[in-house]
Motif scaffolding. Structure first.
Motif, PDB file in Angstrom:
ATOM      1  N   ALA A 290      27.416  26.191  70.804  1.00 17.33           N
ATOM      2  CA  ALA A 290      26.785  27.502  70.645  1.00 17.33           C
ATOM      3  C   ALA A 290      27.795  28.466  70.003  1.00 17.33           C
ATOM      4  O   ALA A 290      28.946  28.541  70.431  1.00 17.33           O
ATOM      5  CB  ALA A 290      26.323  28.039  71.987  1.00 17.33           C
ATOM      6  N   SER A 318      18.675  26.295  74.695  1.00 15.62           N
ATOM      7  CA  SER A 318      18.808  27.542  73.929  1.00 15.62           C
ATOM      8  C   SER A 318      19.185  27.277  72.474  1.00 15.62           C
ATOM      9  O   SER A 318      19.672  26.205  72.121  1.00 15.62           O
ATOM     10  CB  SER A 318      19.852  28.446  74.584  1.00 15.62           C
ATOM     11  OG  SER A 318      21.125  27.829  74.559  1.00 15.62           O
ATOM     12  N   ASP A 319      18.969  28.294  71.644  1.00 20.68           N
ATOM     13  CA  ASP A 319      19.310  28.230  70.225  1.00 20.68           C
ATOM     14  C   ASP A 319      20.821  28.477  70.075  1.00 20.68           C
ATOM     15  O   ASP A 319      21.312  29.545  70.460  1.00 20.68           O
ATOM     16  CB  ASP A 319      18.522  29.299  69.459  1.00 20.68           C
ATOM     17  CG  ASP A 319      18.807  29.291  67.963  1.00 20.68           C
ATOM     18  OD1 ASP A 319      19.672  28.516  67.504  1.00 20.68           O
ATOM     19  OD2 ASP A 319      18.159  30.092  67.247  1.00 20.68           O
ATOM     20  N   TYR A 321      22.460  29.312  67.646  1.00 17.85           N
ATOM     21  CA  TYR A 321      22.735  30.418  66.712  1.00 17.85           C
ATOM     22  C   TYR A 321      22.093  31.740  67.161  1.00 17.85           C
ATOM     23  O   TYR A 321      21.936  32.665  66.364  1.00 17.85           O
ATOM     24  CB  TYR A 321      22.245  30.044  65.309  1.00 17.85           C
ATOM     25  CG  TYR A 321      23.071  28.950  64.673  1.00 17.85           C
ATOM     26  CD1 TYR A 321      24.310  29.226  64.100  1.00 17.85           C
ATOM     27  CD2 TYR A 321      22.619  27.627  64.669  1.00 17.85           C
ATOM     28  CE1 TYR A 321      25.082  28.222  63.532  1.00 17.85           C
ATOM     29  CE2 TYR A 321      23.389  26.613  64.107  1.00 17.85           C
ATOM     30  CZ  TYR A 321      24.614  26.915  63.539  1.00 17.85           C
ATOM     31  OH  TYR A 321      25.386  25.916  62.979  1.00 17.85           O
ATOM     32  N   GLU A 322      21.751  31.833  68.434  1.00 20.75           N
ATOM     33  CA  GLU A 322      21.083  33.028  68.951  1.00 20.75           C
ATOM     34  C   GLU A 322      21.932  34.295  68.759  1.00 20.75           C
ATOM     35  O   GLU A 322      21.421  35.335  68.316  1.00 20.75           O
ATOM     36  CB  GLU A 322      20.780  32.836  70.444  1.00 20.75           C
ATOM     37  CG  GLU A 322      19.998  33.988  71.054  1.00 20.75           C
ATOM     38  CD  GLU A 322      19.656  33.736  72.514  1.00 20.75           C
ATOM     39  OE1 GLU A 322      19.277  34.704  73.194  1.00 20.75           O
ATOM     40  OE2 GLU A 322      19.790  32.581  72.974  1.00 20.75           O
ATOM     41  N   GLU A 323      23.233  34.198  69.063  1.00 21.49           N
ATOM     42  CA  GLU A 323      24.107  35.376  68.969  1.00 21.49           C
ATOM     43  C   GLU A 323      24.239  35.901  67.524  1.00 21.49           C
ATOM     44  O   GLU A 323      24.022  37.098  67.281  1.00 21.49           O
ATOM     45  CB  GLU A 323      25.493  35.050  69.548  1.00 21.49           C
ATOM     46  CG  GLU A 323      26.489  36.208  69.506  1.00 21.49           C
ATOM     47  CD  GLU A 323      26.097  37.399  70.350  1.00 21.49           C
ATOM     48  OE1 GLU A 323      26.506  38.534  70.012  1.00 21.49           O
ATOM     49  OE2 GLU A 323      25.369  37.209  71.358  1.00 21.49           O
ATOM     50  N   LYS A 325      22.207  35.485  65.111  1.00 23.75           N
ATOM     51  CA  LYS A 325      20.883  35.960  64.695  1.00 23.75           C
ATOM     52  C   LYS A 325      20.630  37.359  65.237  1.00 23.75           C
ATOM     53  O   LYS A 325      20.093  38.228  64.532  1.00 23.75           O
ATOM     54  CB  LYS A 325      19.793  34.987  65.169  1.00 23.75           C
ATOM     55  CG  LYS A 325      19.721  33.697  64.361  1.00 23.75           C
ATOM     56  CD  LYS A 325      18.665  32.743  64.902  1.00 23.75           C
ATOM     57  CE  LYS A 325      18.601  31.455  64.068  1.00 23.75           C
ATOM     58  NZ  LYS A 325      17.631  30.479  64.627  1.00 23.75           N
ATOM     59  N   GLN A 326      21.013  37.600  66.496  1.00 22.94           N
ATOM     60  CA  GLN A 326      20.844  38.920  67.090  1.00 22.94           C
ATOM     61  C   GLN A 326      21.683  39.977  66.367  1.00 22.94           C
ATOM     62  O   GLN A 326      21.279  41.135  66.246  1.00 22.94           O
ATOM     63  CB  GLN A 326      21.218  38.888  68.573  1.00 22.94           C
ATOM     64  CG  GLN A 326      20.186  38.200  69.456  1.00 22.94           C
ATOM     65  CD  GLN A 326      20.545  38.255  70.935  1.00 22.94           C
ATOM     66  OE1 GLN A 326      21.631  38.708  71.307  1.00 22.94           O
ATOM     67  NE2 GLN A 326      19.637  37.791  71.785  1.00 22.94           N
TER      68      GLN A 326
END
Length: 381
Positions: A290, A318-319, A321-323, A325-326
């Motif tokens: 992550a 979870s994704d 690349y979530e952070e 992307k946010q």
């Protein structure tokens, strides 16, 4: 003739003093380019100021060695991407001659301390050796195309796992590429041992400068190939002054999301392969799957890129690349290439018998030369 930008670093004659730059020639198939090839070119570049690399055509390779895994266009691009290469010469002849060295104004050629033979069993460097325009560099221990092909064919995890090596793999290391009458010291399977010195030799040592765009990419980068090069080249073009950091996942993490016997190359081998690429400035060895806030802040990342391949969720679903992307700093990059590590392995498995025959043929020629060399030594005594 295809030129790259200056490779940086090099011989003592570079630049001032009115000395003519020393031009160095290397040539080869450069099929399934790995860090052993890169290390040879690094050593060759250090012997002079400008390195030209001749790459053989598919037709020449098929005639002397057997079918190549990669097409000549793919092999040209791979060699161009190695940061110590200043220029490539497509379609270089299989036998290195003084005429070729003179054509490219090269002072001498450099080859590893193994032997390369024609279909007739003759040393391809005999002419330049006789003329005193030949230099030798150390072959990288622990890697060979033979070994990498074997890892793919076996579909075991012994090459990257800390579990005991299974009997099939041990049997393979004893027999793959071996002829019926002995074992050549130049063709076969050995194990790579990473050292801090090797990493230092491959690393650029350059830190980000003011105005650089710090771009983070992550993945396995297994069997570092032209598909990876296409992606990294596209990422490199996204900024005027790019500083690309590649995060490499540990072997166990890669195996979690890739399965089978992946990665084919272990983390140490993958590190050197990626460091040799001219588009990469830094490598994170064992990057978290992550892309976390801590990682982004620590490296001051301004952009995170990923190719068009599937992103497998993290262990908790979870994704990864979530952070980014946010934060609005994530970007998908289409390399225009559909070549993947899976496709390369499929190419090789499809032609398994041809590849095994090629390795045994190569071994037999090398053994014949060894025997001839022994006889010569005995006659001198």
């Amino acid at each position: 003739m295809l030129r790259n930008g200056a490779a940086g670093g090099g011989g003592a004659a570079a630049g001032g003093g009115g000395h003519r730059p020393v031009r160095v020639w290397c040539d080869g198939c450069y099929d399934m380019v790995h860090y052993g090839h890169s290390n040879q070119l690094r050593q060759a570049r250090a012997m002079g100021d400008y390195l030209i690399v001749g790459v053989h055509t598919d037709e020449e390779i098929a005639k002397h060695k057997g079918p190549p895994v990669f097409t000549q266009e793919e092999r040209y691009k791979m060699v161009q991407a190695i940061k110590w290469v200043d220029e490539i010469a497509p379609g270089a002849p299989y036998v290195t001659t003084l005429e070729t060295l003179d054509k490219y104004s090269c002072d001498f050629c450099v080859h590893g301390d193994d032997i390369t033979l024609t279909i007739d069993g003759k040393d391809t460097y005999e002419e330049v050796k006789t003329a005193g325009r030949y230099r030798e560099c150390k072959r990288t221990q622990g890697v060979s195309t033979t070994d990498l092909v074997g890892r793919m064919l076996l579909m075991t995890k012994a090459h990257h796992s800390n579990i005991d090596e299974d009997l099939d793999y041990r049997k393979h290391t004893d027999n793959f590429g071996k002829g019926p009458k002995g074992h050549s010291p130049w063709t076969g399977v050995s194990q790579f041992l990473q050292t801090s010195q090797k990493i230092i030799q491959f690393a650029s040592g350059k830190e980000p400068q003011p105005g650089d765009t710090i771009i983070y990419v992550a993945g396995a980068f297994d069997l570092f190939h032209v598909g990876h090069v296409d992606f990294l080249e596209k990422v490199h073009q996204l900024a005027e002054k790019p500083y690309i950091i590649a995060g490499l996942h540990f072997d166990q993490e890669v195996n979690r999301y890739k399965g089978k016997n992946y990665p084919i190359m272990n983390i140490h081998e993958r590190t050197l392969s990626v460091l040799a690429c001219r588009y990469v400035s830094e490598v994170v060895i064992g990057a978290p799957y992550a892309v976390t806030a801590d990682l982004l802040d620590h490296f001051r990342v301004t952009l995170v890129c990923h190719g068009m391949t599937e992103v497998v969720p993290d262990k908790d679903g979870s994704d990864p690349y979530e952070e980014p992307k946010q934060r609005g700093i994530f970007q998908l990059v289409d390399s225009g290439s559909n070549l993947t590590t899976d496709l390369i392995v499929q190419r090789i498995i499809k032609n398994r018998l041809e590849f095994e025959a090629r390795n045994q043929k190569k071994e037999a020629k090398e053994l014949a030369v060894l025997e001839a060399m022994r006889r010569l030594e005995q006659e001198k005594q």
